[in-house]
Scaffold this motif. Structure first.
Motif, mmCIF file in Angstrom:
data_model
loop_
_atom_site.group_PDB
_atom_site.id
_atom_site.type_symbol
_atom_site.label_atom_id
_atom_site.label_comp_id
_atom_site.label_asym_id
_atom_site.label_seq_id
_atom_site.Cartn_x
_atom_site.Cartn_y
_atom_site.Cartn_z
ATOM 1 N N ALA A 76 0.840 -1.241 -0.010
ATOM 2 C CA ALA A 76 0.021 0.002 -0.093
ATOM 3 C C ALA A 76 1.002 1.092 0.149
ATOM 4 N N GLY A 77 0.403 2.306 -0.814
ATOM 5 C CA GLY A 77 1.210 3.330 -0.835
ATOM 6 C C GLY A 77 2.326 3.455 -2.238
ATOM 7 N N ASP A 78 2.486 2.344 -2.583
ATOM 8 C CA ASP A 78 3.472 2.300 -3.781
ATOM 9 C C ASP A 78 2.485 3.067 -5.047
ATOM 10 N N ARG A 79 3.263 3.665 -5.834
ATOM 11 C CA ARG A 79 2.747 4.298 -6.960
ATOM 12 C C ARG A 79 2.392 2.968 -8.141
ATOM 13 N N ILE A 80 1.326 3.617 -8.817
ATOM 14 C CA ILE A 80 0.953 2.534 -10.096
ATOM 15 C C ILE A 80 1.464 3.638 -11.315
ATOM 16 N N GLU A 81 2.568 2.925 -11.978
ATOM 17 C CA GLU A 81 2.829 3.746 -13.157
ATOM 18 C C GLU A 81 2.800 2.828 -14.324
ATOM 19 N N ARG A 82 2.100 3.519 -15.446
ATOM 20 C CA ARG A 82 2.047 2.803 -16.593
ATOM 21 C C ARG A 82 3.283 3.023 -17.563
ATOM 22 N N LEU A 83 3.522 1.834 -17.859
ATOM 23 C CA LEU A 83 5.117 1.715 -18.690
ATOM 24 C C LEU A 83 4.587 1.548 -20.114
ATOM 25 N N GLU A 84 3.604 0.996 -20.680
ATOM 26 C CA GLU A 84 3.205 0.874 -21.935
ATOM 27 C C GLU A 84 1.799 0.597 -22.167
ATOM 28 N N ARG A 85 1.390 1.004 -23.266
ATOM 29 C CA ARG A 85 0.044 0.784 -23.793
ATOM 30 C C ARG A 85 0.056 0.236 -25.340
ATOM 31 N N HIS A 86 -0.551 -0.917 -25.428
ATOM 32 C CA HIS A 86 -0.422 -1.660 -26.639
ATOM 33 C C HIS A 86 -1.507 -1.571 -27.648
ATOM 34 N N SER A 87 -2.640 -0.853 -27.009
ATOM 35 C CA SER A 87 -3.910 -0.774 -27.674
ATOM 36 C C SER A 87 -4.725 0.155 -27.181
ATOM 37 N N GLU A 88 -5.033 1.382 -28.087
ATOM 38 C CA GLU A 88 -5.914 2.538 -27.715
ATOM 39 C C GLU A 88 -7.512 2.175 -27.828
ATOM 40 N N LEU A 89 -7.650 0.967 -28.578
ATOM 41 C CA LEU A 89 -8.915 0.749 -28.948
ATOM 42 C C LEU A 89 -9.846 -0.064 -27.674
ATOM 43 N N PHE A 90 -9.169 -0.794 -26.886
ATOM 44 C CA PHE A 90 -10.031 -1.740 -25.982
ATOM 45 C C PHE A 90 -9.528 -1.661 -24.698
ATOM 46 N N SER A 91 -10.186 -0.661 -23.963
ATOM 47 C CA SER A 91 -10.486 -0.703 -22.579
ATOM 48 C C SER A 91 -11.171 -1.598 -22.053
#
Length: 225
Positions: free
Chosen positions: A160-175
């Motif tokens: 708990a408290g850790d940052r959630i960092e997005r490193l890569e996104r492979h698709s802009e279409l499908f949330s």
């Protein structure tokens, strides 16, 4: 690298009995204040009641958007007191990330762990039993507030408290939300099914199921011509 959110709470635990019929379940998890170790199959010590449909490398960790509990409490007022973070059996609870902004194949770093979004959670009847609410799992599915699963790309530790960092996104279409829009459609656009099945990072089981459905609809369409 994009910092999206922070982990609010981490949950893991052993098996318990689910009323009223006594099935074994891993839904009743305990909050962990300190660091937990994450390996290929998830948090060390975390257990699942039915390993045919829960757990494994493609469902190593489950994250649920903490803000969704307010919607559930409004819809199921008699269960509102029970609808708190962790009660749906998730491992990671955080605000900010949700089904609208998390995409299939997204890669995140939390602590020293690197995770990839592999698929949405498919809500089951155990949610109804857990909260004594007959239609809650159906509501979760229809509202597309299911949370999502990760596979572990790099084992490590998180807390708990850790940052959630997005490193890569492979698709802009499908949330996650868009995934369910396509999947739950009575007659989805075949090209949407094919594109979703081909999304990088999607769990192999969903790749197969979506591809088979697309082929079935193609045959149905061809036979009606």
């Amino acid at each position: 690298m994009t910092v999206i959110s922070n982990v609010d709470q981490v949950f893991a635990g052993g098996l318990s009995v689910l009323p009223p019929e006594g099935q074994r379940t891993g839904m009743f998890k305990q909050r962990h204040a300190g660091s937990v170790r994450v390996e290929r199959h998830g948090i060390v010590g975390d257990q699942h009641g039915d390993t045919r449909v829960h757990g494994g490398p493609e469902k190593a960790l489950h994250q649920y958007a903490a803000q969704n509990y307010e919607r559930l409490a409004q819809a199921f007022a008699h269960s509102a007191a029970q609808l708190v973070a962790g009660s749906l059996g998730e491992n990671i609870s955080a605000f900010g990330l949700c089904e609208l902004n998390v995409h299939i194949g997204d890669v995140f770093r939390i602590g020293s762990v690197v995770l990839q979004v592999s698929q949405p959670r498919s809500p089951c009847w155990k949610i109804n039993h857990r909260f004594d609410a007959e239609h809650m799992s159906m509501f979760v599915a229809k509202e597309r507030i299911t949370g999502w699963y990760y596979r572990v790309l790099q084992p490590g530790s998180l807390q708990a408290g850790d940052r959630i960092e997005r490193l890569e996104r492979h698709s802009e279409l499908f949330s996650i939300d868009r995934f369910w829009q396509v999947q739950l459609s009575h007659r989805p656009v075949i090209d949407d099914l094919i594109a979703l099945a081909a999304t990088p990072g999607l769990a192999p089981d969903w790749q197969r199921r979506l591809s088979e459905r697309a082929k079935y609809l193609q045959k149905l369409t061809a036979s009606s011509l």
